[in-house]
Write a protein that holds these residues in place. Structure first.
Motif, PDB file in Angstrom:
ATOM      1  N   GLY A 130      95.921 139.588 188.710  1.00 28.98           N
ATOM      2  CA  GLY A 130      95.558 139.260 187.884  1.00 28.98           C
ATOM      3  C   GLY A 130      94.681 139.165 186.634  1.00 28.98           C
ATOM      4  O   GLY A 130      94.227 138.454 185.894  1.00 28.98           O
ATOM      5  N   GLY A 131      93.409 140.327 187.356  1.00 24.05           N
ATOM      6  CA  GLY A 131      92.829 140.601 186.790  1.00 24.05           C
ATOM      7  C   GLY A 131      92.871 141.789 185.223  1.00 24.05           C
ATOM      8  O   GLY A 131      93.742 142.093 185.589  1.00 24.05           O
ATOM      9  N   ASP A 134     108.742 151.137 183.961  1.00 21.62           N
ATOM     10  CA  ASP A 134     109.575 150.345 183.785  1.00 21.62           C
ATOM     11  C   ASP A 134     108.451 149.446 184.488  1.00 21.62           C
ATOM     12  O   ASP A 134     108.462 147.948 183.714  1.00 21.62           O
ATOM     13  CB  ASP A 134     110.479 150.074 184.322  1.00 21.62           C
ATOM     14  N   SER A 135     107.668 149.380 185.083  1.00 22.78           N
ATOM     15  CA  SER A 135     106.836 148.367 186.299  1.00 22.78           C
ATOM     16  C   SER A 135     105.705 147.940 185.227  1.00 22.78           C
ATOM     17  O   SER A 135     104.872 146.946 185.220  1.00 22.78           O
ATOM     18  CB  SER A 135     107.199 148.878 187.332  1.00 22.78           C
ATOM     19  N   LYS A 136     105.752 148.553 184.466  1.00 19.00           N
ATOM     20  CA  LYS A 136     104.261 149.135 183.195  1.00 19.00           C
ATOM     21  C   LYS A 136     104.543 148.007 182.588  1.00 19.00           C
ATOM     22  O   LYS A 136     103.791 147.965 181.448  1.00 19.00           O
ATOM     23  CB  LYS A 136     103.470 149.849 183.792  1.00 19.00           C
ATOM     24  N   LYS A 137     106.116 148.074 182.338  1.00 18.81           N
ATOM     25  CA  LYS A 137     105.532 147.738 180.461  1.00 18.81           C
ATOM     26  C   LYS A 137     105.667 146.107 179.941  1.00 18.81           C
ATOM     27  O   LYS A 137     105.739 145.288 181.639  1.00 18.81           O
ATOM     28  CB  LYS A 137     107.067 147.608 180.576  1.00 18.81           C
ATOM     29  N   GLY A 138     104.396 145.897 179.529  1.00 17.04           N
ATOM     30  CA  GLY A 138     104.338 144.591 179.615  1.00 17.04           C
ATOM     31  C   GLY A 138     102.857 143.939 180.266  1.00 17.04           C
ATOM     32  O   GLY A 138     102.048 143.198 179.314  1.00 17.04           O
ATOM     33  N   ARG A 139     102.362 144.815 180.614  1.00 17.73           N
ATOM     34  CA  ARG A 139     101.298 144.900 181.506  1.00 17.73           C
ATOM     35  C   ARG A 139     100.056 146.168 180.967  1.00 17.73           C
ATOM     36  O   ARG A 139      98.868 146.372 181.249  1.00 17.73           O
ATOM     37  CB  ARG A 139     101.174 144.833 182.974  1.00 17.73           C
ATOM     38  N   PHE A 140     100.126 147.136 180.811  1.00 15.04           N
ATOM     39  CA  PHE A 140      99.883 147.941 180.739  1.00 15.04           C
ATOM     40  C   PHE A 140     100.152 148.352 178.650  1.00 15.04           C
ATOM     41  O   PHE A 140     100.907 148.742 178.133  1.00 15.04           O
ATOM     42  CB  PHE A 140      99.781 149.685 181.380  1.00 15.04           C
ATOM     43  N   THR A 141      99.042 148.943 178.297  1.00 15.54           N
ATOM     44  CA  THR A 141      98.923 149.120 177.087  1.00 15.54           C
ATOM     45  C   THR A 141      98.097 150.508 176.240  1.00 15.54           C
ATOM     46  O   THR A 141      96.842 150.691 177.210  1.00 15.54           O
ATOM     47  CB  THR A 141      98.230 148.398 176.110  1.00 15.54           C
ATOM     48  N   ILE A 142      99.061 152.266 176.825  1.00 13.72           N
ATOM     49  CA  ILE A 142      98.175 153.201 176.420  1.00 13.72           C
ATOM     50  C   ILE A 142      97.947 153.204 174.272  1.00 13.72           C
ATOM     51  O   ILE A 142      98.561 152.797 173.877  1.00 13.72           O
ATOM     52  CB  ILE A 142      98.739 154.005 176.854  1.00 13.72           C
ATOM     53  N   SER A 143      96.792 153.693 174.627  1.00 11.85           N
ATOM     54  CA  SER A 143      96.105 154.128 173.118  1.00 11.85           C
ATOM     55  C   SER A 143      95.182 154.878 173.082  1.00 11.85           C
ATOM     56  O   SER A 143      95.187 155.785 174.031  1.00 11.85           O
ATOM     57  CB  SER A 143      95.278 152.600 172.314  1.00 11.85           C
ATOM     58  N   ARG A 144      95.070 155.392 172.163  1.00 11.17           N
ATOM     59  CA  ARG A 144      94.666 156.559 172.090  1.00 11.17           C
ATOM     60  C   ARG A 144      93.425 156.304 170.853  1.00 11.17           C
ATOM     61  O   ARG A 144      94.054 155.777 169.294  1.00 11.17           O
ATOM     62  CB  ARG A 144      95.107 157.611 171.160  1.00 11.17           C
ATOM     63  N   ASP A 145      92.704 157.448 170.275  1.00  6.64           N
ATOM     64  CA  ASP A 145      91.670 158.087 169.706  1.00  6.64           C
ATOM     65  C   ASP A 145      90.621 158.953 169.479  1.00  6.64           C
ATOM     66  O   ASP A 145      90.173 159.784 169.851  1.00  6.64           O
ATOM     67  CB  ASP A 145      89.481 156.422 169.433  1.00  6.64           C
ATOM     68  N   MET A 153      95.201 147.838 181.124  1.00  7.86           N
ATOM     69  CA  MET A 153      95.891 147.747 182.632  1.00  7.86           C
ATOM     70  C   MET A 153      94.989 146.289 182.589  1.00  7.86           C
ATOM     71  O   MET A 153      94.020 145.568 182.868  1.00  7.86           O
ATOM     72  CB  MET A 153      95.910 147.850 183.640  1.00  7.86           C
ATOM     73  N   ASN A 154      96.581 144.725 182.468  1.00  9.00           N
ATOM     74  CA  ASN A 154      96.044 143.270 182.508  1.00  9.00           C
ATOM     75  C   ASN A 154      97.012 143.057 183.557  1.00  9.00           C
ATOM     76  O   ASN A 154      97.947 143.585 184.110  1.00  9.00           O
ATOM     77  CB  ASN A 154      96.615 142.756 180.991  1.00  9.00           C
ATOM     78  N   SER A 155      97.157 141.783 184.119  1.00  4.64           N
ATOM     79  CA  SER A 155      98.109 141.063 185.189  1.00  4.64           C
ATOM     80  C   SER A 155      98.018 142.778 186.499  1.00  4.64           C
ATOM     81  O   SER A 155      98.887 142.685 186.905  1.00  4.64           O
ATOM     82  CB  SER A 155      99.344 141.051 184.979  1.00  4.64           C
ATOM     83  N   LEU A 156      96.393 143.083 186.775  1.00 11.10           N
ATOM     84  CA  LEU A 156      96.546 143.442 187.983  1.00 11.10           C
ATOM     85  C   LEU A 156      97.677 142.969 189.159  1.00 11.10           C
ATOM     86  O   LEU A 156      97.145 141.678 188.706  1.00 11.10           O
ATOM     87  CB  LEU A 156      96.008 144.441 188.345  1.00 11.10           C
TER      88      LEU A 156
END
Length: 124
Positions: free
Chosen positions: A15-16, A62-73, A83-86
């Protein structure tokens, strides 16, 4: 050549959240798509997410959609994976890589210049 160093892994309860970083050196990665993969010992490497060079397009397993977010700088030459709701099944070594070939972004065959990875352990 590009050197990649992942960081931000660790032990977290179910959940972390964790935020992984993929810092590049040697040359700019702003002209490359970047992917995150993960691997459990004894299993094949698994696609997690990818981001286009501008950051305007992202892909997720598919299993990561909505829980994981990729971004870049690109100014920092760094890519992130929030990564949320682990879940315990997210436990793995997470690696980032530079996509240099025109094959599917879901396949590790299209990637070069892999980092060593960062361990993520999710306890139940």
């Amino acid at each position: 050549q590009v050197q990649l160093v992942e960081s931000g892994g660790g032990l977290v309860q179910a959940g972390g959240s964790l935020r992984l970083s993929c810092a590049a050196s040697g040359r700019t990665i702003s002209t490359y798509d970047i992917g995150w993969f993960r691997q459990v010992l004894g299993k094949e490497r698994e696609f997690v997410a990818a981001i286009s060079r501008s950051g305007g397009s992202t892909l997720y397993a598919d299993s990561k959609k909505g829980r994981f977010t990729i971004s870049r700088d690109n100014a920092k030459n760094t890519v992130y994976l929030q990564m949320n709701s682990l879940k315990p099944e997210d436990t793995a070594v997470y690696c980032c890589a530079v996509r240099t070939r025109g094959t599917s972004p879901y396949s590790e065959a299209g990637y070069e210049y892999w980092g060593q990875g960062t361990q993520v352990t999710v306890s139940s």
